[in-house]
Write a protein that holds these residues in place. Structure first.
Motif, PDB file in Angstrom:
ATOM      1  N   ASP A   1       0.855  -1.195   0.000  1.00 54.48           N
ATOM      2  CA  ASP A   1       0.000   0.000   0.000  1.00 54.48           C
ATOM      3  C   ASP A   1       0.890   1.244   0.000  1.00 54.48           C
ATOM      4  O   ASP A   1       1.466   1.616   1.024  1.00 54.48           O
ATOM      5  N   LEU A   2       0.997   1.903  -1.146  1.00 53.93           N
ATOM      6  CA  LEU A   2       1.837   3.097  -1.247  1.00 53.93           C
ATOM      7  C   LEU A   2       1.283   4.247  -0.419  1.00 53.93           C
ATOM      8  O   LEU A   2       2.027   5.149  -0.028  1.00 53.93           O
ATOM      9  N   GLY A   3      -0.016   4.228  -0.143  1.00 54.57           N
ATOM     10  CA  GLY A   3      -0.611   5.258   0.693  1.00 54.57           C
ATOM     11  C   GLY A   3      -0.079   5.262   2.105  1.00 54.57           C
ATOM     12  O   GLY A   3      -0.111   6.294   2.791  1.00 54.57           O
ATOM     13  N   GLU A   4       0.446   4.111   2.563  1.00 59.85           N
ATOM     14  CA  GLU A   4       0.974   4.033   3.927  1.00 59.85           C
ATOM     15  C   GLU A   4       2.265   4.831   4.105  1.00 59.85           C
ATOM     16  O   GLU A   4       2.678   5.084   5.231  1.00 59.85           O
ATOM     17  N   TYR A   5       2.896   5.205   2.996  1.00 62.58           N
ATOM     18  CA  TYR A   5       4.114   6.020   3.094  1.00 62.58           C
ATOM     19  C   TYR A   5       3.777   7.490   3.360  1.00 62.58           C
ATOM     20  O   TYR A   5       4.683   8.287   3.628  1.00 62.58           O
ATOM     21  N   GLY A   6       2.496   7.838   3.265  1.00 62.41           N
ATOM     22  CA  GLY A   6       2.065   9.191   3.601  1.00 62.41           C
ATOM     23  C   GLY A   6       2.501  10.229   2.588  1.00 62.41           C
ATOM     24  O   GLY A   6       2.881   9.928   1.453  1.00 62.41           O
ATOM     25  N   ALA A   7       2.477  11.497   3.043  1.00 64.05           N
ATOM     26  CA  ALA A   7       2.785  12.618   2.163  1.00 64.05           C
ATOM     27  C   ALA A   7       4.228  12.589   1.669  1.00 64.05           C
ATOM     28  O   ALA A   7       4.558  13.160   0.637  1.00 64.05           O
ATOM     29  N   GLY A   8       5.084  11.912   2.412  1.00 66.80           N
ATOM     30  CA  GLY A   8       6.484  11.835   2.015  1.00 66.80           C
ATOM     31  C   GLY A   8       6.678  11.142   0.683  1.00 66.80           C
ATOM     32  O   GLY A   8       7.641  11.439  -0.036  1.00 66.80           O
ATOM     33  N   PHE A   9       5.770  10.229   0.349  1.00 67.91           N
ATOM     34  CA  PHE A   9       5.895   9.526  -0.933  1.00 67.91           C
ATOM     35  C   PHE A   9       5.718  10.489  -2.100  1.00 67.91           C
ATOM     36  O   PHE A   9       6.428  10.413  -3.091  1.00 67.91           O
ATOM     37  N   ARG A  10       4.768  11.415  -2.001  1.00 69.58           N
ATOM     38  CA  ARG A  10       4.562  12.385  -3.074  1.00 69.58           C
ATOM     39  C   ARG A  10       5.728  13.360  -3.129  1.00 69.58           C
ATOM     40  O   ARG A  10       6.198  13.740  -4.210  1.00 69.58           O
ATOM     41  N   ALA A  11       6.214  13.779  -1.948  1.00 65.83           N
ATOM     42  CA  ALA A  11       7.312  14.745  -1.905  1.00 65.83           C
ATOM     43  C   ALA A  11       8.600  14.156  -2.476  1.00 65.83           C
ATOM     44  O   ALA A  11       9.344  14.832  -3.188  1.00 65.83           O
ATOM     45  N   ASP A  12       8.862  12.883  -2.175  1.00 64.56           N
ATOM     46  CA  ASP A  12      10.084  12.236  -2.662  1.00 64.56           C
ATOM     47  C   ASP A  12       9.850  10.730  -2.763  1.00 64.56           C
ATOM     48  O   ASP A  12      10.108   9.984  -1.817  1.00 64.56           O
ATOM     49  N   PRO A  13       9.372  10.269  -3.921  1.00 63.62           N
ATOM     50  CA  PRO A  13       9.080   8.839  -4.064  1.00 63.62           C
ATOM     51  C   PRO A  13      10.315   7.976  -4.297  1.00 63.62           C
ATOM     52  O   PRO A  13      10.228   6.745  -4.227  1.00 63.62           O
TER      53      PRO A  13
ATOM     54  N   ARG B   1      12.819  -1.679  -5.585  1.00 63.66           N
ATOM     55  CA  ARG B   1      13.768  -2.309  -6.512  1.00 63.66           C
ATOM     56  C   ARG B   1      14.654  -3.309  -5.797  1.00 63.66           C
ATOM     57  O   ARG B   1      15.024  -4.347  -6.353  1.00 63.66           O
ATOM     58  N   ALA B   2      15.013  -3.001  -4.542  1.00 64.84           N
ATOM     59  CA  ALA B   2      15.855  -3.922  -3.772  1.00 64.84           C
ATOM     60  C   ALA B   2      15.141  -5.250  -3.525  1.00 64.84           C
ATOM     61  O   ALA B   2      15.788  -6.290  -3.366  1.00 64.84           O
ATOM     62  N   LEU B   3      13.812  -5.208  -3.514  1.00 64.97           N
ATOM     63  CA  LEU B   3      13.021  -6.425  -3.294  1.00 64.97           C
ATOM     64  C   LEU B   3      12.698  -7.140  -4.600  1.00 64.97           C
ATOM     65  O   LEU B   3      12.381  -8.331  -4.597  1.00 64.97           O
ATOM     66  N   GLY B   4      12.749  -6.421  -5.710  1.00 62.24           N
ATOM     67  CA  GLY B   4      12.427  -7.011  -7.003  1.00 62.24           C
ATOM     68  C   GLY B   4      11.942  -5.957  -7.970  1.00 62.24           C
ATOM     69  O   GLY B   4      11.568  -4.850  -7.568  1.00 62.24           O
ATOM     70  N   PRO B   5      11.919  -6.274  -9.272  1.00 62.92           N
ATOM     71  CA  PRO B   5      11.575  -5.266 -10.281  1.00 62.92           C
ATOM     72  C   PRO B   5      10.082  -5.065 -10.501  1.00 62.92           C
ATOM     73  O   PRO B   5       9.688  -4.089 -11.142  1.00 62.92           O
ATOM     74  N   VAL B   6       9.231  -5.966  -9.978  1.00 65.55           N
ATOM     75  CA  VAL B   6       7.789  -5.878 -10.222  1.00 65.55           C
ATOM     76  C   VAL B   6       7.041  -6.140  -8.917  1.00 65.55           C
ATOM     77  O   VAL B   6       7.359  -7.092  -8.192  1.00 65.55           O
ATOM     78  N   HIS B   7       6.029  -5.288  -8.615  1.00 62.11           N
ATOM     79  CA  HIS B   7       5.297  -5.434  -7.355  1.00 62.11           C
ATOM     80  C   HIS B   7       3.810  -5.170  -7.565  1.00 62.11           C
ATOM     81  O   HIS B   7       3.415  -4.396  -8.447  1.00 62.11           O
ATOM     82  N   ARG B   8       3.011  -5.820  -6.729  1.00 60.76           N
ATOM     83  CA  ARG B   8       1.586  -5.526  -6.665  1.00 60.76           C
ATOM     84  C   ARG B   8       1.415  -4.406  -5.657  1.00 60.76           C
ATOM     85  O   ARG B   8       1.817  -4.529  -4.486  1.00 60.76           O
ATOM     86  N   VAL B   9       0.857  -3.264  -6.087  1.00 61.50           N
ATOM     87  CA  VAL B   9       0.756  -2.109  -5.200  1.00 61.50           C
ATOM     88  C   VAL B   9      -0.672  -1.573  -5.186  1.00 61.50           C
ATOM     89  O   VAL B   9      -1.457  -1.808  -6.118  1.00 61.50           O
ATOM     90  N   ARG B  10      -0.989  -0.859  -4.119  1.00 64.32           N
ATOM     91  CA  ARG B  10      -2.239  -0.090  -4.038  1.00 64.32           C
ATOM     92  C   ARG B  10      -1.851   1.382  -4.140  1.00 64.32           C
ATOM     93  O   ARG B  10      -1.026   1.872  -3.357  1.00 64.32           O
ATOM     94  N   LEU B  11      -2.418   2.072  -5.089  1.00 56.48           N
ATOM     95  CA  LEU B  11      -2.064   3.475  -5.292  1.00 56.48           C
ATOM     96  C   LEU B  11      -2.587   4.328  -4.149  1.00 56.48           C
ATOM     97  O   LEU B  11      -3.624   4.016  -3.548  1.00 56.48           O
ATOM     98  N   PRO B  12      -1.881   5.426  -3.846  1.00 53.86           N
ATOM     99  CA  PRO B  12      -2.364   6.341  -2.800  1.00 53.86           C
ATOM    100  C   PRO B  12      -3.689   6.969  -3.213  1.00 53.86           C
ATOM    101  O   PRO B  12      -4.012   7.020  -4.404  1.00 53.86           O
ATOM    102  N   PRO B  13      -4.456   7.488  -2.241  1.00 58.12           N
ATOM    103  CA  PRO B  13      -5.666   8.241  -2.586  1.00 58.12           C
ATOM    104  C   PRO B  13      -5.288   9.448  -3.467  1.00 58.12           C
ATOM    105  O   PRO B  13      -4.174   9.973  -3.344  1.00 58.12           O
TER     106      PRO B  13
END
Length: 393
Positions: free
Chosen positions: A6-18, A26-38
């Protein structure tokens, strides 16, 4: 089914610096299942590795025409079919017709006009001593160029800008849909006016006249869709490329000093901005037209796939020390303009405008500096740009 991050769990910091989040992924792998932030909030596959992203951008199994998957995009409903939401053979046909009119010669012919617009904007801005670079310079340059290129009458440009802004970064879902409807109606009327007016030198008139060897032409809906695509791709991305370029240079004084000392380095500087903080964070959605694997990850038919352009361009496997901004770097192969059949048709124009804008700005404002913190980042994961950039000189 893979675990969902869930990318939304990273909060506002994700938008400021993703970028730290992308590095972690990438350290975990090149492809991931994610939930986009609101406000999106839905699940998709996200490709963050360079080699995997490059391959995915050119993979015909990842389709762009979501109609084949039983879905509909609001821009296609409002504006009609265009290249960004079509696959071969339809995409091949549309791109062939457009490239007949939107030629390298037409772009190169714009060079003196782009320089004049740049100088006129700086003539108005520089006596003030300080300004928001977005409002005073980075926005009006590309919107003026694209309006002149498409043949939008000057009297309509303020309303045109307001509608296009609301479509790209809507203040609400309702307002975005309303603006899309208004812009679609405006473009249809503009096309009809040009049909009636007869031959003219602008690109939209040329597209109306363009005919293939077999007599094929763009339909009214296709013309409207193409005008929309050229408008959005032709100004919104370039605005943010200019702003991201100025901000990166102003926050890297050693690189700025080298560029000031030799403005012929501008081409490399613009390419590094594209790689380091390009204006398009993720490519527009694709979906799996058939089951496939990306880097060993199974993706089911009909599932959405998002390709991270800025994530891929910070992959250390492709670019050593990827977080370092270096105008001397070998940036060949960056994905800021995409790759494959959907590679950005307007890339030469975006490069020409940005090189002209930054070179002229640095030459005419040698004391250019930040004048306070930059504005917030635009919402969503498509466009990577700031609402404002206060500067002084």
């Amino acid at each position: 089914m893979a675990d969902v991050i869930d990318l939304g769990e990273y909060g506002a910091g994700f938008r400021a610096d993703p970028h730290p989040v992308y590095a972690e992924l990438r350290a975990l792998g090149p492809v991931h299942r994610v939930r986009l932030p609101p406000p999106e909030g839905y699940d998709t596959w996200l490709v963050v590795g360079y080699e995997e992203a490059r391959a995915a951008l050119a993979d015909p199994r990842l389709a762009k025409d979501v109609g084949a998957a039983g879905m509909a995009l609001f821009d296609e409903q409002a504006f009609g079919k265009h290249m960004l939401v079509s696959d071969p053979p339809q995409h091949t046909r549309l791109r062939s017709l457009v490239t007949r009119a939107f030629t390298a010669r037409r772009v190169e012919a714009l060079r003196p006009r782009i320089q004049r617009i740049t100088d006129e904007l700086l003539d108005a801005m520089l006596p003030r001593g300080r300004a928001d670079l977005v409002e005073a310079f980075a926005y009006p340059l590309p919107i003026t160029v694209i309006c002149e290129l498409l043949g939008v009458p000057e009297i309509d440009r303020a309303a045109f800008r307001e509608m296009s802004n609301e479509v790209v970064v809507p203040t609400s879902e309702e307002a975005g849909l309303r603006a899309a409807d208004q812009l679609g109606t405006y473009l249809a009327e503009l096309i009809e006016d040009k049909r009636c007016a007869g031959p003219a030198d602008d690109l939209l008139s040329a597209l109306i006249r363009t005919t293939a060897e077999d007599g094929d032409r763009l339909s009214g809906d296709e013309l409207r869709g193409m005008a929309f695509l050229l408008l959005i791709a032709g100004h919104e991305t370039t605005v943010n490329l200019i702003v991201n370029g100025a901000y990166n240079l102003l926050t890297h004084p050693d690189q700025l000093a080298e560029l000031r000392a030799d403005l012929d380095l501008i081409d490399g500087a613009v390419e590094e901005v594209l790689r380091h903080e390009g204006p398009v964070e993720t490519a527009t959605f694709r979906f799996a037209a058939q089951p496939l694997e990306i880097a060993g990850t199974a993706i089911g038919r009909g599932e959405l796939v998002m390709i991270g352009l800025t994530a891929a361009d910070r992959d250390a496997c492709r670019y050593p020390a990827p977080d370092r901004f270096d105008i001397h770097r070998d940036t060949r192969g960056h994905l800021a303009f995409g790759h494959g059949i959907h590679y950005c048709l307007g890339a030469p124009l975006a490069r020409l405008e940005t090189r002209t804008a930054l070179r002229t700005l640095l030459r005419r404002a040698p004391a250019l500096a930040l004048d306070g913190p930059p504005g917030e980042w635009l919402p969503g994961m498509l466009i990577r740009g700031r609402r404002s950039l206060p500067v002084r000189w």
